[in-house]
Design an enzyme around this catalytic site. Structure first.
Site, PDB file in Angstrom:
ATOM      1  N   GLY A 126     -13.275   6.602  -2.234  1.00  9.71           N
ATOM      2  CA  GLY A 126     -13.748   7.137  -0.651  1.00  9.71           C
ATOM      3  C   GLY A 126     -15.501   6.855  -0.938  1.00  9.71           C
ATOM      4  O   GLY A 126     -15.707   6.259  -1.760  1.00  9.71           O
TER       5      GLY A 126
ATOM      6  N   SER B  54     -16.998  -3.121  -8.209  1.00 13.21           N
ATOM      7  CA  SER B  54     -17.952  -2.541  -7.526  1.00 13.21           C
ATOM      8  C   SER B  54     -19.488  -2.565  -8.273  1.00 13.21           C
ATOM      9  O   SER B  54     -19.422  -2.692  -9.440  1.00 13.21           O
ATOM     10  CB  SER B  54     -17.655  -0.975  -7.338  1.00 13.21           C
ATOM     11  OG  SER B  54     -18.627  -0.309  -6.702  1.00 13.21           O
TER      12      SER B  54
ATOM     13  N   LYS C  50     -17.809   5.852   4.325  1.00 12.07           N
ATOM     14  CA  LYS C  50     -18.984   5.603   3.564  1.00 12.07           C
ATOM     15  C   LYS C  50     -20.116   5.880   4.574  1.00 12.07           C
ATOM     16  O   LYS C  50     -19.996   5.939   5.853  1.00 12.07           O
ATOM     17  CB  LYS C  50     -18.965   4.101   3.142  1.00 12.07           C
ATOM     18  CG  LYS C  50     -17.894   3.720   2.411  1.00 12.07           C
ATOM     19  CD  LYS C  50     -17.744   4.133   1.027  1.00 12.07           C
ATOM     20  CE  LYS C  50     -16.873   3.677   0.147  1.00 12.07           C
ATOM     21  NZ  LYS C  50     -16.326   2.240   0.337  1.00 12.07           N
ATOM     22  N   ALA C  51     -21.775   5.574   4.086  1.00 14.70           N
ATOM     23  CA  ALA C  51     -22.828   5.955   4.813  1.00 14.70           C
ATOM     24  C   ALA C  51     -22.805   5.139   6.232  1.00 14.70           C
ATOM     25  O   ALA C  51     -22.951   5.905   7.284  1.00 14.70           O
ATOM     26  CB  ALA C  51     -23.826   5.691   3.998  1.00 14.70           C
TER      27      ALA C  51
ATOM     28  N   TYR D 103     -15.732   6.521 -11.216  1.00 14.95           N
ATOM     29  CA  TYR D 103     -15.145   5.631 -10.273  1.00 14.95           C
ATOM     30  C   TYR D 103     -15.920   4.212 -11.003  1.00 14.95           C
ATOM     31  O   TYR D 103     -15.170   3.454 -10.955  1.00 14.95           O
ATOM     32  CB  TYR D 103     -15.683   5.689  -8.834  1.00 14.95           C
ATOM     33  CG  TYR D 103     -15.421   4.500  -7.925  1.00 14.95           C
ATOM     34  CD1 TYR D 103     -14.251   4.058  -7.473  1.00 14.95           C
ATOM     35  CD2 TYR D 103     -16.445   3.699  -7.658  1.00 14.95           C
ATOM     36  CE1 TYR D 103     -14.142   3.026  -6.741  1.00 14.95           C
ATOM     37  CE2 TYR D 103     -16.600   2.513  -6.749  1.00 14.95           C
ATOM     38  CZ  TYR D 103     -15.410   2.308  -6.377  1.00 14.95           C
ATOM     39  OH  TYR D 103     -15.159   1.171  -5.527  1.00 14.95           O
TER      40      TYR D 103
ATOM     41  N   ASP E 273       1.041  -1.224  -0.072  1.00 17.60           N
ATOM     42  CA  ASP E 273      -0.030  -0.093   0.103  1.00 17.60           C
ATOM     43  C   ASP E 273       1.033   1.266   0.078  1.00 17.60           C
ATOM     44  O   ASP E 273       1.999   1.194  -0.023  1.00 17.60           O
ATOM     45  CB  ASP E 273      -0.852   0.232   1.383  1.00 17.60           C
ATOM     46  CG  ASP E 273      -1.952   0.696   1.078  1.00 17.60           C
ATOM     47  OD1 ASP E 273      -2.344   2.011   1.026  1.00 17.60           O
ATOM     48  OD2 ASP E 273      -3.288   0.309   1.301  1.00 17.60           O
TER      49      ASP E 273
ATOM     50  N   LYS F  40     -21.842  10.118  13.567  1.00 16.64           N
ATOM     51  CA  LYS F  40     -22.769  11.023  13.747  1.00 16.64           C
ATOM     52  C   LYS F  40     -23.554  10.683  15.120  1.00 16.64           C
ATOM     53  O   LYS F  40     -23.822  11.479  15.964  1.00 16.64           O
ATOM     54  CB  LYS F  40     -23.767  11.404  12.513  1.00 16.64           C
ATOM     55  CG  LYS F  40     -22.722  12.072  11.359  1.00 16.64           C
ATOM     56  CD  LYS F  40     -23.984  12.221  10.141  1.00 16.64           C
ATOM     57  CE  LYS F  40     -23.043  12.725   8.935  1.00 16.64           C
ATOM     58  NZ  LYS F  40     -23.932  13.243   7.838  1.00 16.64           N
TER      59      LYS F  40
HETATM   60  P1  NAD Z   1      -9.820   1.791   1.069  1.00 14.23           P
HETATM   61  O1  NAD Z   1      -9.881   2.973   0.600  1.00 14.23           O
HETATM   62  O2  NAD Z   1      -9.979   1.444   2.539  1.00 14.23           O
HETATM   63  O3  NAD Z   1      -8.411   0.863   0.669  1.00 14.23           O
HETATM   64  C1  NAD Z   1      -7.782   0.998  -0.440  1.00 14.23           C
HETATM   65  C2  NAD Z   1      -6.316   1.115  -0.314  1.00 14.23           C
HETATM   66  O4  NAD Z   1      -5.718   1.348  -1.710  1.00 14.23           O
HETATM   67  C3  NAD Z   1      -5.902   2.356   0.560  1.00 14.23           C
HETATM   68  O5  NAD Z   1      -5.382   1.669   1.762  1.00 14.23           O
HETATM   69  C4  NAD Z   1      -5.164   2.945  -0.393  1.00 14.23           C
HETATM   70  O6  NAD Z   1      -4.195   3.774   0.394  1.00 14.23           O
HETATM   71  C5  NAD Z   1      -4.473   2.169  -1.074  1.00 14.23           C
HETATM   72  N1  NAD Z   1      -3.863   2.890  -2.417  1.00 14.23           N
HETATM   73  C6  NAD Z   1      -4.422   3.917  -3.101  1.00 14.23           C
HETATM   74  N2  NAD Z   1      -3.825   4.322  -3.923  1.00 14.23           N
HETATM   75  C7  NAD Z   1      -2.668   3.417  -4.087  1.00 14.23           C
HETATM   76  C8  NAD Z   1      -1.351   3.491  -4.976  1.00 14.23           C
HETATM   77  N3  NAD Z   1      -1.154   4.146  -5.952  1.00 14.23           N
HETATM   78  N4  NAD Z   1      -0.552   2.439  -4.476  1.00 14.23           N
HETATM   79  C9  NAD Z   1      -0.846   1.531  -3.375  1.00 14.23           C
HETATM   80  N5  NAD Z   1      -1.951   1.433  -2.882  1.00 14.23           N
HETATM   81  C10 NAD Z   1      -2.953   2.474  -2.938  1.00 14.23           C
HETATM   82  O7  NAD Z   1     -10.938   0.736   0.296  1.00 14.23           O
HETATM   83  P2  NAD Z   1     -11.638  -0.565   0.493  1.00 14.23           P
HETATM   84  O8  NAD Z   1     -13.142  -0.322   1.354  1.00 14.23           O
HETATM   85  O9  NAD Z   1     -11.008  -1.411   1.412  1.00 14.23           O
HETATM   86  O10 NAD Z   1     -11.884  -1.126  -0.902  1.00 14.23           O
HETATM   87  C11 NAD Z   1     -10.988  -2.014  -1.228  1.00 14.23           C
HETATM   88  C12 NAD Z   1     -11.188  -2.212  -2.921  1.00 14.23           C
HETATM   89  O11 NAD Z   1     -12.540  -2.819  -2.930  1.00 14.23           O
HETATM   90  C13 NAD Z   1     -11.243  -1.174  -3.673  1.00 14.23           C
HETATM   91  O12 NAD Z   1     -10.723  -1.400  -4.898  1.00 14.23           O
HETATM   92  C14 NAD Z   1     -12.527  -0.636  -3.718  1.00 14.23           C
HETATM   93  O13 NAD Z   1     -12.896   0.085  -4.994  1.00 14.23           O
HETATM   94  C15 NAD Z   1     -13.226  -1.891  -3.894  1.00 14.23           C
HETATM   95  N6  NAD Z   1     -14.763  -1.821  -3.521  1.00 14.23           N
HETATM   96  C16 NAD Z   1     -14.966  -1.314  -2.189  1.00 14.23           C
HETATM   97  C17 NAD Z   1     -16.289  -1.385  -1.542  1.00 14.23           C
HETATM   98  C18 NAD Z   1     -16.709  -0.931  -0.247  1.00 14.23           C
HETATM   99  O14 NAD Z   1     -17.634  -0.887   0.011  1.00 14.23           O
HETATM  100  N7  NAD Z   1     -15.612  -0.924   0.604  1.00 14.23           N
HETATM  101  C19 NAD Z   1     -17.446  -1.457  -2.604  1.00 14.23           C
HETATM  102  C20 NAD Z   1     -17.071  -1.646  -3.866  1.00 14.23           C
HETATM  103  C21 NAD Z   1     -15.927  -1.967  -4.308  1.00 14.23           C
END
Ligand code: NAD
Length: 323
Positions: free
Chosen positions: A81, A121, A195-196, A152, A37, A203
């Site tokens: 985000g 997603s 997220k929500a 996104y 990361d 809150k």
């Molecule tokens: P998150 O933002 O907590 O984790 C993503 C991580 O990627 C972060 O720690 C960030 O620092 C890292 N990152 C960003 N840019 C980077 C880079 N250039 N090099 C290396 N690392 C980098 O998100 P999450 O909720 O853990 O989601 C994980 C994955 O699942 C993501 O791809 C997200 O799009 C997908 N996703 C999540 C949800 C959800 O509800 N959480 C829903 C649909 C899809």
């Protein structure tokens, strides 16, 4: 200690919400795990992984380092985000995530990785199928004709295709999940990327019984929410399966944001007056997951109720805020 027969796994985005939970999950199953990361996890120790590298995966050389000596990759890294963040950072989200995914696919090919999991997603689904709160659950086949409601989602759809093309042209084994609103403890709950569910837990924690609570939109928009432990189980089952098409992972219990607030308020034992911020972004009007395919392919479905998952999330966020 590493043994020669142990599978070597890379988790990208390992400093993030799902990534650091996944490291713990995979370690409990006995794998050797490398996390990568641009930051260490905020809410868990970095040494839960056997190795944790700080690398920016927008850079191809870093993707080569990350995938070196690796059998399987779980690709979770993304610049993302909540709805506020992805609405106001379109170019960064598009550019960073395209670079990460194009580089990881090519580096996995060059380093002869056996299998890659990609976290897509629910945001890939077309806006015209999500215009009413009583929305029909979205099936995987609803993705086309494509019309995601934000950049996104467009990037996620593009990257699904990148990985699928690497499978078709180079034989890279690929598994793709479309996550629907994953929530739980040890995730960001303030600062704009939350997220929500996390925002509402924060809150509610910060109000007294009888206070007002600010809600984005009119609260009638609907979603389904999936607890982190179910997400991990579904992800792992998909990775272990032979299924090569994108698969929804989520819950199919559709609720309004108003109902979500009511559940959290009840957990907290507070009665709150809802105040609506109609100028805030709220995304599509309604979104739910059709899990027919998930149940058929994985012989499994999410098990943790929203009440139970939110109770754990609320407790953890309240404790964090009282530190
Ligand atoms: P998150 O933002 O907590 O984790 C993503 C991580 O990627 C972060 O720690 C960030 O620092 C890292 N990152 C960003 N840019 C980077 C880079 N250039 N090099 C290396 N690392 C980098 O998100 P999450 O909720 O853990 O989601 C994980 C994955 O699942 C993501 O791809 C997200 O799009 C997908 N996703 C999540 C949800 C959800 O509800 N959480 C829903 C649909 C899809």
């Amino acid at each position: 200690m590493e043994t020669s027969t142990q599978k070597r796994i890379l988790v990208t985005g390992a400093g993030g919400f799902i990534g650091h939970h996944l490291i713990r999950f995979l370690k409990e199953k006995g794998y050797w795990v490398r996390g990568v990361d641009i930051k260490y996890p905020e809410f868990s120790p970095k040494d839960e992984a056997d190795e944790f590298l700080i690398l920016d995966l927008r850079d191809f050389q870093n993707c080569l380092k990350a995938t070196q000596g690796i059998d399987e990759v779980y690709t979770l890294a993304a610049n993302m985000g909540g709805i506020g963040f992805i609405t106001f950072h379109k170019a960064d989200v598009m550019r960073d995530n395209v670079l990460i995914n194009v580089n990881i696919a090519e580096a996995s090919r060059q380093n002869k990785v056996k299998r890659v999991f990609y976290s897509s997603s629910a945001c890939i689904y077309p806006i015209f199928k999500q215009e009413s709160p009583e929305v029909l659950p979205l099936k995987e086949s609803d993705a086309y004709p494509a019309d995601p409601d934000n950049e996104y989602g467009w990037e996620k759809l593009f990257s699904e295709r990148i990985y699928q093309n690497y499978h078709q042209d180079y034989g890279l084994e690929v598994r793709i999940a479309r996550y629907h609103n994953i929530y739980g403890p040890e995730g960001v709950f303030e600062g704009g990327r939350e997220k929500a569910p996390a925002a509402i837990c924060r809150k509610v924690t910060q109000t007294q019984d009888g206070d007002e609570i600010q809600i984005w939109g009119d609260g009638k928009q609907t979603r389904s929410f999936c607890y982190i432990d179910d997400c991990l189980e579904g992800t792992y089952r998909l990775m272990e399966s032979d299924y090569k098409e994108p698969l929804n992972i989520g819950s199919d219990r559709l609720i309004t944001i108003n109902e979500l607030v009511d559940i959290v308020s009840k957990i907290a034992g507070k009665e709150l007056k809802k105040v609506y911020q109609l100028d805030k972004p709220q995304g599509v009007r309604g979104r739910n997951a059709d899990l027919t395919q998930l149940k058929k392919i994985l012989n499994w479905e999410s098990e943790i109720s929203l009440e139970k998952g939110l109770e754990k999330t609320y407790k953890w966020i309240s404790e964090e805020l009282s530190k």
